[in-house]
Design a protein around this motif. Structure first.
Motif, mmCIF file in Angstrom:
data_model
loop_
_atom_site.group_PDB
_atom_site.id
_atom_site.type_symbol
_atom_site.label_atom_id
_atom_site.label_comp_id
_atom_site.label_asym_id
_atom_site.label_seq_id
_atom_site.Cartn_x
_atom_site.Cartn_y
_atom_site.Cartn_z
ATOM 1 N N ARG A 296 119.198 27.312 52.526
ATOM 2 C CA ARG A 296 118.804 28.718 52.399
ATOM 3 C C ARG A 296 117.665 28.850 51.382
ATOM 4 N NH1 ARG A 296 123.709 30.168 52.146
ATOM 5 N NH2 ARG A 296 123.931 30.879 54.291
ATOM 6 N N SER A 297 117.822 28.184 50.263
ATOM 7 C CA SER A 297 116.805 28.241 49.212
ATOM 8 C C SER A 297 115.480 27.655 49.693
ATOM 9 C CB SER A 297 117.313 27.487 47.986
ATOM 10 O OG SER A 297 116.300 27.353 47.025
ATOM 11 N N GLU A 298 115.537 26.501 50.351
ATOM 12 C CA GLU A 298 114.322 25.834 50.818
ATOM 13 C C GLU A 298 113.615 26.652 51.906
ATOM 14 O OE1 GLU A 298 112.992 22.531 49.818
ATOM 15 O OE2 GLU A 298 114.136 23.336 48.128
ATOM 16 N N ILE A 299 114.379 27.231 52.815
ATOM 17 C CA ILE A 299 113.791 28.014 53.911
ATOM 18 C C ILE A 299 113.124 29.274 53.371
ATOM 19 C CG2 ILE A 299 114.365 29.403 55.954
ATOM 20 C CD1 ILE A 299 116.547 27.183 56.514
ATOM 21 N N ASN A 300 113.752 29.917 52.387
ATOM 22 C CA ASN A 300 113.154 31.128 51.816
ATOM 23 C C ASN A 300 111.882 30.829 51.031
ATOM 24 O OD1 ASN A 300 114.977 32.938 52.934
ATOM 25 N ND2 ASN A 300 116.424 32.753 51.236
ATOM 26 N N GLU A 301 111.718 29.585 50.609
ATOM 27 C CA GLU A 301 110.479 29.177 49.930
ATOM 28 C C GLU A 301 109.310 29.089 50.912
ATOM 29 O OE1 GLU A 301 109.533 28.281 46.687
ATOM 30 O OE2 GLU A 301 111.366 29.357 46.142
ATOM 31 N N ILE A 302 109.598 28.889 52.183
ATOM 32 C CA ILE A 302 108.537 28.746 53.194
ATOM 33 C C ILE A 302 107.750 30.034 53.319
ATOM 34 C CG2 ILE A 302 108.073 28.375 55.660
ATOM 35 C CD1 ILE A 302 110.641 26.651 55.753
ATOM 36 N N GLY A 303 108.464 31.180 53.269
ATOM 37 C CA GLY A 303 107.825 32.472 53.503
ATOM 38 C C GLY A 303 107.897 32.845 54.973
ATOM 39 N N GLY A 304 108.036 34.132 55.253
ATOM 40 C CA GLY A 304 108.124 34.589 56.646
ATOM 41 C C GLY A 304 109.547 34.590 57.162
ATOM 42 N N PHE A 305 110.226 33.466 57.028
ATOM 43 C CA PHE A 305 111.638 33.396 57.381
ATOM 44 C C PHE A 305 112.480 34.033 56.267
ATOM 45 C CE2 PHE A 305 109.917 29.568 59.535
ATOM 46 C CZ PHE A 305 110.290 29.873 60.842
ATOM 47 N N TYR A 306 113.645 34.561 56.662
ATOM 48 C CA TYR A 306 114.583 35.077 55.663
ATOM 49 C C TYR A 306 115.978 34.528 55.965
ATOM 50 C CZ TYR A 306 117.595 38.393 53.134
ATOM 51 O OH TYR A 306 118.558 38.963 52.333
ATOM 52 N N ALA A 307 116.405 33.542 55.170
ATOM 53 C CA ALA A 307 117.760 33.002 55.283
ATOM 54 C C ALA A 307 118.643 33.803 54.335
ATOM 55 C CB ALA A 307 117.768 31.513 54.916
ATOM 56 N N TYR A 308 119.414 34.726 54.901
ATOM 57 C CA TYR A 308 120.155 35.668 54.061
ATOM 58 C C TYR A 308 121.512 35.111 53.656
ATOM 59 C CZ TYR A 308 121.030 36.995 58.989
ATOM 60 O OH TYR A 308 121.260 36.979 60.341
ATOM 61 N N GLY A 309 122.035 35.680 52.560
ATOM 62 C CA GLY A 309 123.287 35.184 52.004
ATOM 63 C C GLY A 309 124.017 36.243 51.213
ATOM 64 N N LYS A 310 124.554 35.852 50.070
ATOM 65 C CA LYS A 310 125.424 36.735 49.297
ATOM 66 C C LYS A 310 124.718 37.975 48.746
ATOM 67 C CE LYS A 310 129.239 33.788 47.720
ATOM 68 N NZ LYS A 310 130.322 34.763 47.950
ATOM 69 N N GLU A 311 123.396 37.975 48.739
ATOM 70 C CA GLU A 311 122.692 39.163 48.256
ATOM 71 C C GLU A 311 122.932 40.376 49.154
ATOM 72 O OE1 GLU A 311 120.006 37.281 51.213
ATOM 73 O OE2 GLU A 311 121.227 36.528 49.538
ATOM 74 N N LEU A 312 123.433 40.158 50.379
ATOM 75 C CA LEU A 312 123.747 41.267 51.275
ATOM 76 C C LEU A 312 125.018 42.000 50.870
ATOM 77 C CD1 LEU A 312 123.105 39.776 54.859
ATOM 78 C CD2 LEU A 312 121.531 41.103 53.438
ATOM 79 N N ILE A 313 125.850 41.374 50.041
ATOM 80 C CA ILE A 313 127.158 41.945 49.701
ATOM 81 C C ILE A 313 126.986 43.301 49.008
ATOM 82 C CG2 ILE A 313 129.211 41.670 48.257
ATOM 83 C CD1 ILE A 313 129.002 38.647 48.744
ATOM 84 N N ASP A 314 127.691 44.307 49.572
ATOM 85 C CA ASP A 314 127.643 45.641 48.981
ATOM 86 C C ASP A 314 129.041 46.177 48.665
ATOM 87 O OD1 ASP A 314 128.721 46.261 51.447
ATOM 88 O OD2 ASP A 314 126.987 47.380 52.174
ATOM 89 N N GLY A 315 130.064 45.335 48.857
ATOM 90 C CA GLY A 315 131.424 45.741 48.537
ATOM 91 C C GLY A 315 132.104 46.547 49.619
ATOM 92 N N ASP A 316 131.397 46.799 50.752
ATOM 93 C CA ASP A 316 132.005 47.609 51.810
ATOM 94 C C ASP A 316 131.660 47.068 53.193
ATOM 95 O OD1 ASP A 316 133.440 49.565 53.055
ATOM 96 O OD2 ASP A 316 132.214 51.245 52.384
#
Length: 482
Positions: A296-316
């Motif tokens: 996830r970290s390496e892919i997000n470094e490429i740019g353009g792609f978005y490998a999403y993860g725990k940052e999406l957590i909103d508690g609901d």
């Protein structure tokens, strides 16, 4: 705390004893340990074909287990923290359908999110259950359906107090988890059963750093695809039950649709995989999570792609996220997920799990290696460099929640007619229309077709999605209510 000695694999041990006896076969299968089909032996190997045997007294019977299969199921229940477990050889489709058929009869309501697998809809066609949809929000940036919100669940339950059950995806194909424990609490207060579709959640049972599993959350039943992240052979699955389910009745439901000729290759793979996970699952899935997070970290470094993860957590609507799911939004480089999926396979010899309109999913599991991750990252970097283009003409939404007009069973079995897709606006669909994978229907029987849905189907066809479920294999024609 586990009560059983998890080092045992009773089905595999019985097969080994059987193999050593060199029994002369005058039963099925007719290939007779491969002697009648040498080409099959060349393809699969002598040991594999030699263990493709029929049910017999020393090997027990899946439909009515009393010895080694019964013991294997007890070990499985113990390993997964369930009251009962059933080994399944008709895939997790059969497990999901058993859950619904066990709690619903014709006319009974069941609460479901719209982004369910087609097996859920097919179960309702079979038993006549009535779907009541729990609305799910869509993440507008990546176009995926999220989890179900607790207050929406409470609202729908209060409005439908006669519903028998609620089904929850845990997690979704993309890795999103709802607040399952709280949903279980509310459902049980309303006298409803909770069914967890854990087709993509085997690993949740074996690592405390991952989202909560169905059984740990108190769900009444859970359908678990051992062959996905658990390491067993394709088509093998398990069905778990909590203490408040009548296990013998569930067995009767299973036997309505499951084969009477259970494959011992599938059964033994479940037996060995359960043992492997019980003994080594925690460390194995810790490694899987680390690999996925690194990717996830390496892919997000490429740019353009978005490998999403725990940052999406909103508690609901995203209560938790399964970090082993390497879900990647691709439209940032001007390509749909299915286009990236095709490029990875055709140009880089990398087969990922699926591509849809906006995303791809690379399934990371116990069999992956860090060098495989590096190859995937390198290929995505190359694709961005070689194929990136303007994204302004891409469809921005992935998930449409249609209006439900009739029950799936009513619509499926009523008089219908095939019409060209572009003439179906306003009609009621009489069949499934879906991209597979992931197998989440665009349309189910009984839903109203809209201009937006037609445009979505046409866009999916143009971009190369594998559309399935319709009587017309080309999806030029759609079956609608006459």
């Amino acid at each position: 705390m586990k009560k059983y000695e998890q080092k045992s694999a009773p089905i595999c041990e019985a097969l080994e004893r059987f193999r050593r006896r060199r029994v002369v076969p005058f039963d099925v299968p007719g290939h007779k340990r491969g002697r009648g089909n040498p080409e099959l032996v060349d393809l699969l190997g002598k040991q594999c074909v030699g263990l493709d045997v029929n049910s017999m007294k020393p090997l027990d019977n899946l439909g009515h287990p009393i010895s080694v299969i019964k013991e294997a199921e007890e070990l499985t229940a113990d390993a997964f923290g369930a009251a009962h477990a059933f080994l399944m050889v008709n895939g997790t489709t059969s497990s999901v359908q058993t859950m619904i058929l066990s709690v619903c009869k014709a006319g009974d309501k069941i609460l479901i999110p719209r982004n369910v697998h087609k097996s859920v809809i097919n179960a309702m066609v079979l038993c006549g259950a009535v779907p009541v949809y729990v609305e799910v929000r869509v993440n507008p940036e990546i176009g995926i359906a999220l989890g179900v919100e607790v207050e929406e669940v409470r609202r729908v339950m209060d409005a439908n107090p006669d519903a028998k059950a609620i089904l929850i995806n845990n997690p979704t194909y993309y890795g999103v988890c709802s607040n399952l424990k709280e949903i279980v609490k509310i459902a049980h207060e309303h006298g409803m059963k909770v069914l967890a579709d854990e087709a993509h959640g085997t690993h949740l049972y074996f690592n405390d750093n991952l989202p909560i599993s169905g059984m740990a959350a108190g769900a009444d039943m859970a359908a678990v695809s051992m062959h996905k992240s658990g390491g067993s052979l394709t088509q093998s699955s398990i069905l778990l039950c909590g203490e408040n389910m009548d296990a013998e009745y569930v067995r009767q439901i299973i036997n309505l649709t499951q084969t009477t000729s259970a494959s011992y290759l599938l059964l033994s793979s479940l037996d060995l995989s359960r043992r492997n996970l019980a003994l080594r699952g925690e460390e194995s899935f810790e490694k899987v999570a680390r690999m996925a997070e690194y990717a996830r970290s390496e892919i997000n470094e490429i740019g353009g792609f978005y490998a999403y993860g725990k940052e999406l957590i909103d508690g609901d609507s995203v209560y938790d996220f399964d970090v082993t799911k390497l879900s990647i939004y691709t439209q940032g480089i001007g390509l749909t997920g299915i286009e990236v999926y095709d490029l990875l396979r055709d140009e880089y010899d990398i087969q990922i799990e699926f591509g849809d309109i906006g995303n791809i999913l690379a399934y990371i599991s116990i069999g992956d290696r860090i060098q495989d991750i590096e190859r995937l990252v390198g290929a995505l970097e190359d694709i961005k460099r070689l194929y990136e283009k303007d994204s302004s003409d891409l469809y921005c939404g992935e998930f449409i929640q249609p209006e439900n007009v009739m029950t799936p069973q009513q619509a499926f079995y009523t008089d219908k007619v095939q019409l060209p897709l572009h003439e179906t606006d306003g009609k009621i669909c009489a069949e499934l229309v879906m991209c597979y994978p992931p197998g989440i229907p665009i349309l189910t029987p009984g839903e109203r077709i809209t201009k937006e849905i037609i445009e979505y189907i046409e866009f999916a066809k143009e971009k190369g999605c594998s559309l399935q479920g319709t009587k017309d294999p080309t999806v030029e024609l759609i079956s609608v209510i006459k």
